[in-house]
Design an enzyme around this catalytic site. Structure first.
Site, PDB file in Angstrom:
ATOM      1  N   LYS A  33      11.409 -15.625  27.545  1.00 44.58           N
ATOM      2  CA  LYS A  33      11.757 -16.583  28.789  1.00 44.58           C
ATOM      3  C   LYS A  33      11.845 -15.148  29.793  1.00 44.58           C
ATOM      4  O   LYS A  33      11.910 -13.423  29.595  1.00 44.58           O
ATOM      5  CB  LYS A  33      13.046 -17.623  28.421  1.00 44.58           C
ATOM      6  CG  LYS A  33      13.896 -16.256  27.588  1.00 44.58           C
ATOM      7  CD  LYS A  33      15.146 -17.222  27.561  1.00 44.58           C
ATOM      8  CE  LYS A  33      15.926 -16.275  26.286  1.00 44.58           C
ATOM      9  NZ  LYS A  33      17.269 -17.399  25.836  1.00 44.58           N
ATOM     10  N   TYR A 242      30.744   3.765  51.329  1.00 42.52           N
ATOM     11  CA  TYR A 242      31.765   2.808  52.200  1.00 42.52           C
ATOM     12  C   TYR A 242      33.587   2.881  51.332  1.00 42.52           C
ATOM     13  O   TYR A 242      33.828   2.935  50.037  1.00 42.52           O
ATOM     14  CB  TYR A 242      31.257   1.484  51.079  1.00 42.52           C
ATOM     15  CG  TYR A 242      29.709   1.340  51.820  1.00 42.52           C
ATOM     16  CD1 TYR A 242      30.055   0.672  52.942  1.00 42.52           C
ATOM     17  CD2 TYR A 242      29.042   0.740  51.296  1.00 42.52           C
ATOM     18  CE1 TYR A 242      28.945   0.391  53.794  1.00 42.52           C
ATOM     19  CE2 TYR A 242      27.183   0.391  51.997  1.00 42.52           C
ATOM     20  CZ  TYR A 242      27.773   0.330  53.268  1.00 42.52           C
ATOM     21  OH  TYR A 242      26.416   0.235  53.846  1.00 42.52           O
TER      22      TYR A 242
HETATM   23  C1  LIG Z   1      17.318 -16.453  24.168  1.00 37.88           C
HETATM   24  C2  LIG Z   1      17.237 -17.735  23.154  1.00 37.88           C
HETATM   25  C3  LIG Z   1      16.703 -17.494  21.830  1.00 37.88           C
HETATM   26  C4  LIG Z   1      16.455 -15.519  21.826  1.00 37.88           C
HETATM   27  O1  LIG Z   1      17.487 -14.759  21.684  1.00 37.88           O
HETATM   28  P1  LIG Z   1      18.132 -13.274  21.913  1.00 37.88           P
HETATM   29  O2  LIG Z   1      19.610 -13.566  20.934  1.00 37.88           O
HETATM   30  O3  LIG Z   1      17.347 -12.669  23.105  1.00 37.88           O
HETATM   31  O4  LIG Z   1      17.001 -13.254  20.112  1.00 37.88           O
HETATM   32  C5  LIG Z   1      16.176 -17.659  20.901  1.00 37.88           C
HETATM   33  N1  LIG Z   1      16.146 -18.931  21.117  1.00 37.88           N
HETATM   34  C6  LIG Z   1      16.765 -20.089  21.760  1.00 37.88           C
HETATM   35  C7  LIG Z   1      17.329 -21.536  21.966  1.00 37.88           C
HETATM   36  C8  LIG Z   1      17.953 -18.657  23.126  1.00 37.88           C
HETATM   37  O5  LIG Z   1      17.679 -19.434  24.010  1.00 37.88           O
END
Ligand SMILES: *Cc1c(COP(=O)(O)O)cnc(C)c1O
Length: 345
Positions: A33, A242
């Site tokens: 993702k 700045y």
């Molecule tokens: C993002 C996510 C993961 C992966 O989690 P990590 O901590 O990055 O390994 C797995 N399951 C769900 C539902 C997530 O939202």
């Protein structure tokens, strides 16, 4: 070249997946993702597919377009946000597996895409996504009769191994799913490290693949070098940047490097970050600008042409700590302007 150089090591991503896969006796998916945690979901997914990964997760259906394009029709692509209004065409055309997370989603999915694969997401205490105990009790029979591909839940505190929430959620998950014949999944990266009782049939690591905590033994995946645009001598008492936020307390050499908050180098790092010239730490002085950082290189004997923000001397999580955030955020904010060099496969 006047933008930062972001080096992404796909062999390291694959090595991390293999290492996490090796810790369990079940299947291991890959979470890609947010554009593969900012590193490029197409490249990451392709490399992992070549290494044998056959199940991928994205947060929203739109993210699956690039992943499906990279992988072709075979591997399963699951969507954490389930089947939202407007997703139906994408879910059908790309052959996605939505993780349905409410009675409404379940009803809608079975109505508009009967016979199309789906999974179920249960809420075991995080109160974020998924059906709660009572809702599940009401629809479980109907849902299970449609043979979901997966029943999953997500841990809220898996990065803290001793947190009582972990066994609590495990217990809830078992209460809700013991005895079903559908594959089950509870663990992301943190859950894998909690031990075998958390593994069930499938794990879903994300951050560990990309070299981040809580996977302490991960192989680092990214390196970020920022080019020096200019170096100047500053007398004791002169100010930099700045708001005149930094004043030299000794005759100093200040390097101005390309990179700023528009590249994901958060302003909280003002006066807090350290860049490196080889082993030599060079403090960021003054405020982070949109496109530039000012770095104290007084202690560097030669004239650096670049300074390293993420690399062997400072991991993504070290930088996250300096910026009062987590590795996940550092990675997903990595700027679009960087010259990206992805190697390995
Ligand atoms: C993002 C996510 C993961 C992966 O989690 P990590 O901590 O990055 O390994 C797995 N399951 C769900 C539902 C997530 O939202």
């Amino acid at each position: 070249m006047s933008t930062g150089r972001l080096i992404i090591d796909l062999d390291a991503v694959v090595a991390n997946w293999r290492a996490l896969d090796g810790m369990t006796n079940c299947k291991t998916a890959a979470v890609v993702k947010a554009d593969g945690y900012g590193l490029g979901s197409e490249n990451v997914a392709k490399a992992l597919f070549k290494a044998g990964v056959r199940q991928f997760f994205v947060a929203v259906a739109e993210e699956a377009i690039a992943v499906r394009d990279a992988l072709g029709p075979k591997p399963e692509i699951c969507v954490f946000s389930g089947h939202m209004k407007g997703d139906t065409d994408l879910i059908r055309e790309l052959g996605l597996t939505p993780m349905l997370n409410s009675v409404e989603q379940l009803t809608q999915h079975l109505e508009v895409l009967p016979d199309h694969p789906f999974g179920i997401q249960l809420d075991t205490g995080m109160n974020r996504l998924g059906l709660e105990m009572q809702e599940w009790a009401a629809v479980a029979e109907l849902a299970l009769a449609q043979r979901p591909r997966l029943v999953m839940s997500h841990l809220a505190c898996a990065d803290e191994p001793d947190h009582p929430m972990n066994p609590y959620q495990l217990d809830q998950f078992k209460k809700m799913t013991d005895g079903i014949t559908v594959p089950r999944s509870l663990a992301a990266t943190g859950g894998i490290l909690l031990g075998p009782e958390y593994h069930f049939d499938l794990t879903r690591p994300g951050i560990g693949l990309y070299g981040g905590l809580p996977f302490e033994d991960a192989t680092p995946v990214v390196e970020l070098d920022l080019p020096v645009v200019q170096i100047r001598d500053v007398a004791e008492g002169e100010v930099v940047g700045y708001g005149n936020a930094w004043q030299a307390t000794r005759p100093s050499r200040i390097a101005t490097v390309s990179g700023g908050y528009a590249d994901g180098i958060t302003r909280i790092l003002s006066d807090r970050a350290t860049l490196y010239h080889g082993d030599i730490p060079c403090p960021l002085v003054g405020r982070v600008s949109m496109d530039l950082l000012t770095i104290d290189v007084t202690d560097v004997p030669d004239t650096p042409s670049k300074l390293t923000l993420i690399g062997p001397q400072q991991t993504v999580d070290d930088l996250a700590q300096a910026g009062k955030t987590i590795g996940y955020e550092i990675l997903t904010q990595l700027g679009k302007r960087y010259h990206r060099k992805t190697f390995g496969k």
